[in-house]
Scaffold this motif. Structure first.
Motif, PDB file in Angstrom:
ATOM      1  N   GLY A 216     -11.020   2.474  -0.620  1.00  0.00           N
ATOM      2  CA  GLY A 216     -10.554   3.713  -1.249  1.00  0.00           C
ATOM      3  C   GLY A 216     -10.349   4.881  -0.304  1.00  0.00           C
ATOM      4  O   GLY A 216     -10.144   6.004  -0.749  1.00  0.00           O
TER       5      GLY A 216
ATOM      6  N   ASN B  77      -8.638   0.823   3.489  1.00  0.00           N
ATOM      7  CA  ASN B  77      -7.890   1.152   2.272  1.00  0.00           C
ATOM      8  C   ASN B  77      -8.512   0.536   1.038  1.00  0.00           C
ATOM      9  O   ASN B  77      -8.527   1.143  -0.024  1.00  0.00           O
ATOM     10  CB  ASN B  77      -6.463   0.595   2.404  1.00  0.00           C
TER      11      ASN B  77
ATOM     12  N   ARG C  24       3.364   6.765  -0.040  1.00  0.00           N
ATOM     13  CA  ARG C  24       3.595   7.184   1.352  1.00  0.00           C
ATOM     14  C   ARG C  24       4.578   6.223   2.003  1.00  0.00           C
ATOM     15  O   ARG C  24       4.794   5.123   1.519  1.00  0.00           O
ATOM     16  CB  ARG C  24       2.267   7.172   2.120  1.00  0.00           C
TER      17      ARG C  24
ATOM     18  N   GLU D 161      -8.493   9.506   6.892  1.00  0.00           N
ATOM     19  CA  GLU D 161      -9.659  10.186   6.302  1.00  0.00           C
ATOM     20  C   GLU D 161     -10.946   9.759   7.013  1.00  0.00           C
ATOM     21  O   GLU D 161     -11.840  10.572   7.243  1.00  0.00           O
ATOM     22  CB  GLU D 161      -9.760   9.845   4.810  1.00  0.00           C
TER      23      GLU D 161
ATOM     24  N   THR E  37      -8.347   6.222   3.470  1.00  0.00           N
ATOM     25  CA  THR E  37      -7.366   5.856   4.489  1.00  0.00           C
ATOM     26  C   THR E  37      -8.051   5.967   5.856  1.00  0.00           C
ATOM     27  O   THR E  37      -9.071   6.657   5.984  1.00  0.00           O
ATOM     28  CB  THR E  37      -6.156   6.805   4.473  1.00  0.00           C
TER      29      THR E  37
ATOM     30  N   SER F 278       2.077   1.798  -3.565  1.00  0.00           N
ATOM     31  CA  SER F 278       1.085   2.306  -4.518  1.00  0.00           C
ATOM     32  C   SER F 278       0.619   3.725  -4.172  1.00  0.00           C
ATOM     33  O   SER F 278       0.198   4.470  -5.048  1.00  0.00           O
ATOM     34  CB  SER F 278      -0.108   1.353  -4.601  1.00  0.00           C
ATOM     35  N   SER F 279       0.671   4.094  -2.881  1.00  0.00           N
ATOM     36  CA  SER F 279       0.181   5.438  -2.532  1.00  0.00           C
ATOM     37  C   SER F 279       1.307   6.468  -2.447  1.00  0.00           C
ATOM     38  O   SER F 279       1.048   7.658  -2.283  1.00  0.00           O
ATOM     39  CB  SER F 279      -0.562   5.385  -1.194  1.00  0.00           C
TER      40      SER F 279
ATOM     41  N   SER G 155       0.840  -1.207   0.000  1.00  0.00           N
ATOM     42  CA  SER G 155       0.000   0.000   0.000  1.00  0.00           C
ATOM     43  C   SER G 155       0.875   1.256   0.000  1.00  0.00           C
ATOM     44  O   SER G 155       0.547   2.260  -0.647  1.00  0.00           O
ATOM     45  CB  SER G 155      -0.911  -0.049   1.224  1.00  0.00           C
ATOM     46  N   SER G 156       2.004   1.177   0.702  1.00  0.00           N
ATOM     47  CA  SER G 156       2.917   2.324   0.743  1.00  0.00           C
ATOM     48  C   SER G 156       3.490   2.599  -0.644  1.00  0.00           C
ATOM     49  O   SER G 156       3.605   3.746  -1.062  1.00  0.00           O
ATOM     50  CB  SER G 156       4.016   2.044   1.771  1.00  0.00           C
TER      51      SER G 156
ATOM     52  N   ILE H 274       1.911   5.359   7.283  1.00  0.00           N
ATOM     53  CA  ILE H 274       0.667   4.561   7.201  1.00  0.00           C
ATOM     54  C   ILE H 274       0.383   3.874   8.543  1.00  0.00           C
ATOM     55  O   ILE H 274      -0.738   3.902   9.052  1.00  0.00           O
ATOM     56  CB  ILE H 274       0.754   3.514   6.062  1.00  0.00           C
TER      57      ILE H 274
END
Lengths: 181, 188
Positions: B49, B46, A25, B54, B51, A22-23, A19-20, A30
């Motif tokens: 869509g 996640n 970050r 958010e 986080t 792809s985003s 996830s890090s 995270i």
């Protein structure tokens, strides 16, 4: 800022890592964000998963055509309306859309989640319980007309969830609806 | 014999870790189990869509709105009631004073309420397409954009914004409406 190491399940840490990437970050941000969100939810007496559920419900309300308005203005509009039946019909129709939306978003399987959804959208900080054969709504601060409006909304939701109604009792702040499954 | 779980170390802020450790102890869970539970939830969020940051933000904003007396109502019904009632200055005054009340509420709750507005307003005014807020050199520019929103509802929202800003001690310098967009500039 001091940092420390923490052990996590390898597969989860791996997914955080992906996830890090792809985003864009860092894993550090995270993980800290997740832990902070958990702490914040805890502080307000909620769990992270219930906050997630609530967000889904608000999205359901939003996507089924509901808006957030100041309560005092809404009450004034209701008071000035002479056609109560049209108002109740409007609530019933909106409830049916909301119920259908809950159904298609998979939130209707668990009665506790439906209760939580109704608690989120119904006014007056209500106590809502769904039992096998009835739905009970209690909100002592609601007036008679508002209770009628909520009753119509709840009836609509039940129709949207394809649940039959066997009867309905409404008195100021209390709604009891008989259910046929 | 239980299956051995593979572990991996991640780096975290030590102050946050301290608080999480305390909660794990209180809930009689291992730190490992609690952290996995949190990460699992975060990853689940996640996948939808958003986080968790958010999510927490959204929840906070909605709680503020509901605690300060906002209600979720059917927009069709709201608009039809508004159309049927005498759409007059009284209704606008009602929205203005609801905004004022909200402004006072935010002042009481936050040390610097102006700072929370950019995060807060777009989330609660979801009937609009966009809410833009820019704080600069002692002024606050607010634009509410709703080309598909009901024009009367957009106007009422404008009164709400004005009431809110006035309660925060701001003065209206500019208020312009062009179809579907109302733009304000307030002096702090």
């Amino acid at each position: 800022m001091r940092r420390k190491f923490l052990a996590a399940r390898h597969d989860l840490a791996q997914r955080v890592n992906e996830s890090s990437k792809s985003s864009g970050r860092t894993v550090f941000s995270i993980v800290n964000e997740a832990l902070s969100a958990f702490l914040e939810a805890e502080e307000s007496g909620r769990s992270l998963s219930s906050v997630m559920d609530e967000q889904k419900m608000i999205h359901s309300a939003k996507n089924s055509g509901m808006i957030l308005v100041p309560e005092a203005c809404w009450e004034r509009l209701l008071e000035s309306s002479h056609d109560c039946q049209a108002v109740y019909e409007g609530w019933r129709a909106s409830g049916a859309v909301f119920g259908r939306y809950l159904r298609v978003s998979g939130l209707s399987e668990d009665p506790r989640k439906v209760e939580a959804a109704l608690r989120t959208v119904a006014g007056g900080i209500p106590d809502i319980t769904i039992q096998r054969d009835r739905l009970l709504f209690i909100s002592p601060r609601l007036g008679e007309r508002q209770t009628e409006a909520v009753a119509a909304f709840l009836e609509g939701v039940l129709a949207g969830l394809d649940l039959g109604v066997t009867g309905k009792e409404v008195s100021k702040g209390i709604v009891v609806i008989g259910l046929k499954r | 014999m239980p299956e051995k779980v593979e572990k991996k170390l991640v780096v975290v802020r030590s102050d946050i870790l301290g608080q999480i450790t305390e909660i794990a102890r209180r809930e009689n869970k291992t730190l490992f189990a609690l952290v996995n539970e949190i990460l699992q939830n975060a990853l689940a969020a996640n996948e939808t869509g958003v986080t968790v940051g958010e999510l927490a933000d959204f929840y906070r904003c909605l709680k503020i709105a509901k605690d300060s007396g906002s209600l979720i109502v059917p927009s069709d019904l709201f608009i039809s009631l508004m159309d049927r009632c005498d759409y007059n200055d009284n209704l606008k005054k009602e929205w203005y004073s609801a905004g004022q009340w909200y402004g006072k509420y935010l002042s009481a709750k936050f040390g610097e309420p102006i700072k929370v507005l950019p995060g807060l307003l777009p989330k609660i005014l979801w009937h609009l397409s966009e809410v833009l807020i820019e704080v600069r050199d002692g002024t606050v520019a607010v634009s509410i954009i709703g080309p598909n929103s009901n024009p009367k509802l957009l106007e009422l929202t404008g009164r709400y914004i004005e009431g809110l800003m006035h309660a925060l001690g701001a003065k209206t310098l500019k208020d312009e409406t062009i179809r579907g967009v109302e733009s304000f500039v307030f002096q702090l």
